[in-house]
Design a protein around this motif. Structure first.
Motif, PDB file in Angstrom:
ATOM      1  N   ASP A 132       0.821  -1.220   0.000  1.00 20.57           N
ATOM      2  CA  ASP A 132       0.000   0.000   0.000  1.00 20.57           C
ATOM      3  C   ASP A 132       0.852   1.266   0.000  1.00 20.57           C
ATOM      4  O   ASP A 132       0.528   2.239  -0.672  1.00 20.57           O
ATOM      5  CB  ASP A 132      -0.894   0.023   1.240  1.00 20.57           C
ATOM      6  N   TYR A 140       7.491 -15.899  -0.922  1.00 18.30           N
ATOM      7  CA  TYR A 140       8.875 -15.920  -1.402  1.00 18.30           C
ATOM      8  C   TYR A 140       9.255 -14.577  -2.024  1.00 18.30           C
ATOM      9  O   TYR A 140       8.401 -13.774  -2.394  1.00 18.30           O
ATOM     10  CB  TYR A 140       9.070 -17.036  -2.437  1.00 18.30           C
ATOM     11  N   PHE A 152      -6.606   0.871   3.495  1.00 17.25           N
ATOM     12  CA  PHE A 152      -5.252   0.313   3.442  1.00 17.25           C
ATOM     13  C   PHE A 152      -5.253  -1.184   3.774  1.00 17.25           C
ATOM     14  O   PHE A 152      -4.390  -1.683   4.475  1.00 17.25           O
ATOM     15  CB  PHE A 152      -4.307   1.068   4.386  1.00 17.25           C
ATOM     16  N   LYS A 153      -6.284  -1.881   3.280  1.00 17.82           N
ATOM     17  CA  LYS A 153      -6.383  -3.321   3.537  1.00 17.82           C
ATOM     18  C   LYS A 153      -6.060  -4.116   2.274  1.00 17.82           C
ATOM     19  O   LYS A 153      -6.474  -5.252   2.125  1.00 17.82           O
ATOM     20  CB  LYS A 153      -7.800  -3.663   4.007  1.00 17.82           C
ATOM     21  N   TRP A 154      -5.351  -3.502   1.361  1.00 15.29           N
ATOM     22  CA  TRP A 154      -5.072  -4.161   0.083  1.00 15.29           C
ATOM     23  C   TRP A 154      -4.335  -5.468   0.289  1.00 15.29           C
ATOM     24  O   TRP A 154      -4.579  -6.457  -0.395  1.00 15.29           O
ATOM     25  CB  TRP A 154      -4.255  -3.212  -0.781  1.00 15.29           C
ATOM     26  N   ASP A 155      -3.411  -5.461   1.278  1.00 20.63           N
ATOM     27  CA  ASP A 155      -2.624  -6.663   1.536  1.00 20.63           C
ATOM     28  C   ASP A 155      -3.483  -7.807   2.066  1.00 20.63           C
ATOM     29  O   ASP A 155      -3.115  -8.969   1.924  1.00 20.63           O
ATOM     30  CB  ASP A 155      -1.513  -6.354   2.550  1.00 20.63           C
ATOM     31  N   PHE A 175      -5.662  -9.058  -1.247  1.00 25.41           N
ATOM     32  CA  PHE A 175      -4.778  -9.800  -2.150  1.00 25.41           C
ATOM     33  C   PHE A 175      -3.530 -10.154  -1.377  1.00 25.41           C
ATOM     34  O   PHE A 175      -2.593  -9.360  -1.331  1.00 25.41           O
ATOM     35  CB  PHE A 175      -4.422  -8.966  -3.381  1.00 25.41           C
ATOM     36  N   PRO A 176      -3.484 -11.310  -0.728  1.00 22.60           N
ATOM     37  CA  PRO A 176      -2.343 -11.615   0.130  1.00 22.60           C
ATOM     38  C   PRO A 176      -1.048 -11.715  -0.672  1.00 22.60           C
ATOM     39  O   PRO A 176      -1.039 -12.301  -1.767  1.00 22.60           O
ATOM     40  CB  PRO A 176      -2.711 -12.969   0.741  1.00 22.60           C
ATOM     41  N   PRO A 177       0.030 -11.119  -0.174  1.00 22.03           N
ATOM     42  CA  PRO A 177       1.296 -11.192  -0.901  1.00 22.03           C
ATOM     43  C   PRO A 177       1.896 -12.593  -0.823  1.00 22.03           C
ATOM     44  O   PRO A 177       1.609 -13.343   0.104  1.00 22.03           O
ATOM     45  CB  PRO A 177       2.174 -10.172  -0.170  1.00 22.03           C
ATOM     46  N   VAL A 178       2.724 -12.902  -1.825  1.00 22.52           N
ATOM     47  CA  VAL A 178       3.378 -14.213  -1.825  1.00 22.52           C
ATOM     48  C   VAL A 178       4.479 -14.214  -0.766  1.00 22.52           C
ATOM     49  O   VAL A 178       5.013 -13.165  -0.391  1.00 22.52           O
ATOM     50  CB  VAL A 178       3.965 -14.530  -3.209  1.00 22.52           C
ATOM     51  N   HIS A 207       4.691  -7.916  -5.196  1.00 23.35           N
ATOM     52  CA  HIS A 207       3.585  -8.366  -4.349  1.00 23.35           C
ATOM     53  C   HIS A 207       3.093  -9.755  -4.765  1.00 23.35           C
ATOM     54  O   HIS A 207       2.916 -10.636  -3.929  1.00 23.35           O
ATOM     55  CB  HIS A 207       2.450  -7.350  -4.451  1.00 23.35           C
ATOM     56  N   PHE A 208       2.895  -9.944  -6.060  1.00 26.33           N
ATOM     57  CA  PHE A 208       2.327 -11.206  -6.537  1.00 26.33           C
ATOM     58  C   PHE A 208       3.392 -12.236  -6.919  1.00 26.33           C
ATOM     59  O   PHE A 208       3.044 -13.349  -7.302  1.00 26.33           O
ATOM     60  CB  PHE A 208       1.420 -10.946  -7.743  1.00 26.33           C
ATOM     61  N   GLY A 209       4.680 -11.847  -6.855  1.00 25.66           N
ATOM     62  CA  GLY A 209       5.731 -12.804  -7.171  1.00 25.66           C
ATOM     63  C   GLY A 209       5.769 -13.226  -8.617  1.00 25.66           C
ATOM     64  O   GLY A 209       6.113 -14.357  -8.939  1.00 25.66           O
TER      65      GLY A 209
END
Lengths: 110, 175
Positions: free
Chosen positions: A15, B126, B115-118, B121-124, A62-64
């Motif tokens: 963000d 690795y 600000f809840k984007w994470d 869409f959860p980040p990877v 973010h998405f790798g």
């Protein structure tokens, strides 16, 4: 203990990068609107392109997935080509009218 | 903490450089502000694991594009005063209105997402290191058609720049 740790450790999530990109884009847009020198307007276009690049890179992280970085590569090439042609046009206009202000450029008006 | 510092120090430099770009009166200062923004962006790219793109950013943007800008500034001259009169009536109010609309749209998006984007869409987990090998592997297989089109675009742009510069030169020497 846990609360104190939360205060000290400020985690930088995606963000923050997206907010920074939005601020950069807005500043570039504002410069595009208020400046009349064609060179400065080109620099503001560069600012906006870089804001979009930052969005691509943060989403790629973010998405790798690597595709975002490949796209940034393309944007870089297009920006370089745009700058080359645009600056050549500005120089040739300056030779004719001896001014780089966009207010003078009304030759193609009917 | 180091991660936060590595974000906020370049981020503030980016904003400062961008403000210099749009508010400085001397074109050379504008160009230097743009250099500050681009170099700080390269630092941010490195923290985002995009090392190859960061290097390309330094070479192409902070190197080649900025040199071109400075060349043109030196050709055109740095002491040109900008016109202060508005050619369109009510231009200033129009600018402020459009800018406020854009700012309020951005603020609305930021506030409504909380600000809840994470979380959405959860980040990877690795880290994807953007090495030249990885980028080239995708670039020359999956993205080969855009790559070829981009090369044609570069040739066209080079030819166009030469044609533009050459044509005016010839006219000037004839006249």
């Amino acid at each position: 203990m846990i609360q104190r740790k939360r205060i000290v450790m400020l985690e930088v999530t995606t963000d923050w990068y997206l907010t920074l990109a939005a601020m950069l884009f807005t500043i570039g847009f504002l410069g595009m609107m208020i400046r009349k020198n064609a060179l400065i307007m080109f620099m503001c276009i560069e600012l906006m392109l870089n804001a979009v690049n930052l969005t691509f890179i943060s989403a790629s992280n973010h998405f790798g997935k690597i595709d975002g970085q490949v796209f940034v590569f393309f944007v870089l090439v297009v920006a370089a080509a745009e700058v080359v042609v645009g600056l050549a046009i500005i120089v040739s206009i300056f030779r004719k009218q001896s001014s780089a202000s966009v207010d003078v450029l009304n030759v193609s008006r009917g | 903490m180091v991660e936060a510092l590595l974000f906020f120090a370049p981020a503030s430099l980016i904003i400062i450089g961008a403000l210099i770009v749009i508010f400085a009166r001397n074109p050379v200062h504008n160009a230097m502000g743009l250099v500050l923004t681009l170099v700080s962006l390269a630092i941010i790219y490195i923290t985002l694991n995009a090392t190859f793109v960061a290097m390309v950013q330094m070479l192409v943007y902070a190197g080649a594009v900025m040199t071109l800008f400075l060349f043109v500034i030196m050709m055109i001259g740095v002491d040109k005063k900008e016109q202060s009169t508005d050619s369109i009536k009510g231009q200033t109010f129009l600018v402020i209105g459009v800018f406020l609309i854009l700012i309020s749209l951005l603020a609305y998006v930021a506030v409504s997402s909380e600000f809840k984007w994470d979380l959405w869409f959860p980040p990877v987990e690795y880290d994807l290191e953007g090495t030249p090998q990885l980028i080239a592997g995708v670039l020359f297989t999956e993205w080969i058609f855009p790559f070829e089109i981009i090369s044609i675009l570069l040739i066209v742009a080079t030819a166009a720049a030469i044609a533009l510069a050459y044509d005016t030169k010839k006219k000037n020497s004839n006249a």
